[in-house]
Enzyme design. Sequence first.
Site, PDB file in Angstrom:
ATOM      1  N   CYS A  36       4.860   1.521   6.183  1.00  0.00           N
ATOM      2  CA  CYS A  36       3.574   2.187   6.343  1.00  0.00           C
ATOM      3  C   CYS A  36       2.375   1.273   6.354  1.00  0.00           C
ATOM      4  O   CYS A  36       1.295   1.673   6.679  1.00  0.00           O
ATOM      5  CB  CYS A  36       3.388   3.194   5.234  1.00  0.00           C
ATOM      6  N   ASP A  38       0.486  -2.223   4.256  1.00  0.00           N
ATOM      7  CA  ASP A  38       0.481  -3.409   3.424  1.00  0.00           C
ATOM      8  C   ASP A  38       1.528  -3.360   2.329  1.00  0.00           C
ATOM      9  O   ASP A  38       1.944  -2.292   1.882  1.00  0.00           O
ATOM     10  CB  ASP A  38      -0.897  -3.598   2.792  1.00  0.00           C
ATOM     11  N   CYS A  63      -3.398  -7.293   5.030  1.00  0.00           N
ATOM     12  CA  CYS A  63      -4.625  -7.721   5.677  1.00  0.00           C
ATOM     13  C   CYS A  63      -5.412  -8.662   4.770  1.00  0.00           C
ATOM     14  O   CYS A  63      -4.984  -8.985   3.665  1.00  0.00           O
ATOM     15  CB  CYS A  63      -5.457  -6.506   6.047  1.00  0.00           C
ATOM     16  N   CYS A 107      -6.028  -1.092   0.564  1.00  0.00           N
ATOM     17  CA  CYS A 107      -5.186  -2.263   0.818  1.00  0.00           C
ATOM     18  C   CYS A 107      -5.243  -3.238  -0.345  1.00  0.00           C
ATOM     19  O   CYS A 107      -4.279  -3.954  -0.612  1.00  0.00           O
ATOM     20  CB  CYS A 107      -5.612  -3.015   2.074  1.00  0.00           C
TER      21      CYS A 107
END
Lengths: 211, 388
Positions: A36, A38, A63, A107
């Site tokens: 899905c 990170d 990210c 994230c």
Amino acid sequence: MKTVYTDKVIEHFKNPRNVGRIEDPDGKSTEGSPACGDMVSVYIKVDEETRRITDIKFESYGCASNIATGSIITELAKGKTLEEAKNLSWKDASEALGGLPPIKAHCSVLAVEGLRAAIQDYEEKHGLVKEKVPTTEDIVRKRLRHVMNPLTGLDVVRTELIIKVEVKEGRVTVTVDLPENHQFAAAIKEDVKDKIEPLWDVKEVIVKFEE
Amino acid sequence: MDLVYLDNAAATRMDEKVAQAMNPYFFDVYAVATSEFGYSLGIEAKEALDAARESIASVLNGAGEELVFTSGSTESSNLAVKGCAQALKRKKKGNHIIVSGIEDFPVLNSARTLEKQGFEVTYLAVDETGLVGSEALEDAFTDETILVSIQHANQEIGTVQDIKEIGKMCKEHDVIFHTDATHTFTRVPLDVSVIPVDLVTLSCHTLHGPKGIGALYIRKETPLDKIMDGGFQEFDVRAGLENIPGAVGFARAVELVTPQENERLKRMRDTLIDRLLAEVPDTLLNGHRHKRTPQNANVTFHYVEGESITLHLDMRGFAVSTGSACFSRSLEASHVIMGIGGDHERAHGSVRFTCGRYNTGKDVGAVVEAVSDVVQSLRKISPLGKGG
């Protein structure tokens, strides 16, 4: 170069600290899911006497915010006692980085959760969990907040994918609002089991799919 | 540090020749396009507008009066899909629309809006290369179907659809066919005398032309309601003061595209794809290897995330884009990569490279080197990576 990120975030993103794996860690965790978005793994070495984190490493499939948070949180946690490290929050990480864009909270919080989960893993392995609280529906739901809904990249509780949670005599039944043959059904099932099975009084985890 | 810009599907550097062509229409011929009974400056403006119209329509082999100017491809697709659906519903022809699931947002979200208004919409699944299957389309037609909107090529993965076949099927079912040709106009041939298409969305922001101007080709007698009320401009199809410098710039931008340029783009694209797949391990091409626009390469790099790649590339002076959720404003992974059977993992590490007029073979070589290096270093810190 123009970017939404602070110089500190960029610096940690470019040269992340404490990156890698510890081969025989005292505690470890993986948060997020490759299905899905990170994902972060955290490894810790703990001094048994002082209960201080003597070494810490992380790996990131994520990210810039995810990588930078992993870098800063491991830096902040190194040398701290488990109790101190447990209290490190996303806010501490964000402040140390000079701020993170709010939309990236999702994230970057993973690295913080990864640290807590690695500490918990250590405590569970070393019999340090003080009061053995019996598992309740609330505890299960809290843990399910770490299971991502691959359809949205947000957790399954917040995105209302969990229809029902039942806890009965060591058996936890989680009902998910998806068809059994959904492309993410298997990934979610595995993730739910991973998160609930380690609870000390849970003997069995059943994941049901219902539309 | 010189920027190597490889996001030409999003926007392009305008060609100086286009700016030169537009300039007089800001400072000399600035009047509104008047009727033939107006004053000289207005008539001159009108002539420039109609010359631009003729010139652009001729590339499609259509007539000038079949082309209306809009503010860009978003408006053109809104006008085509909503305008046509509303006109046909008013005529009680039916209320079912078919679009592909990987359309760009103007078509996709117009369809969603119409759905809320009571239309039935079928979002066609595509195969793993992004192609709409003719069987799937055939099965989707009902007695109520009034409109099919399937893009000529995809904005992210560059897959070019067989719109001749799709057009024929629409004709057999007596259904209006719209195609969004934003990413193919002048790059991939589209002749309306050969392809039975009724509405075509056009733009020049991808062709080194100005932003803020687009066009819609409307085959004669295609039912279409106005979606924006105002004056009687553009054959009473699109109200609003005409953007004459924009139209002149659009026509000039179209004139400047040559078959040689398209061949050059194709060579750069092929080098990009071949080298990335060969030199970076664990990669995957998104889209069709051959049925793709000359300017598009889209590759997934496993075990790493797209925003991390694009940010590292930005630091090294390269501009590219990604389908990763982390890159988007909505935190949603690309619906296109998801639509070609990919999961979040495939979208997470996908990077789109789109070449344009100002790119050189050197740029391509440099970006391949840079990407290879960035991906390798990110894999070293990835829990899934095999680079460490």
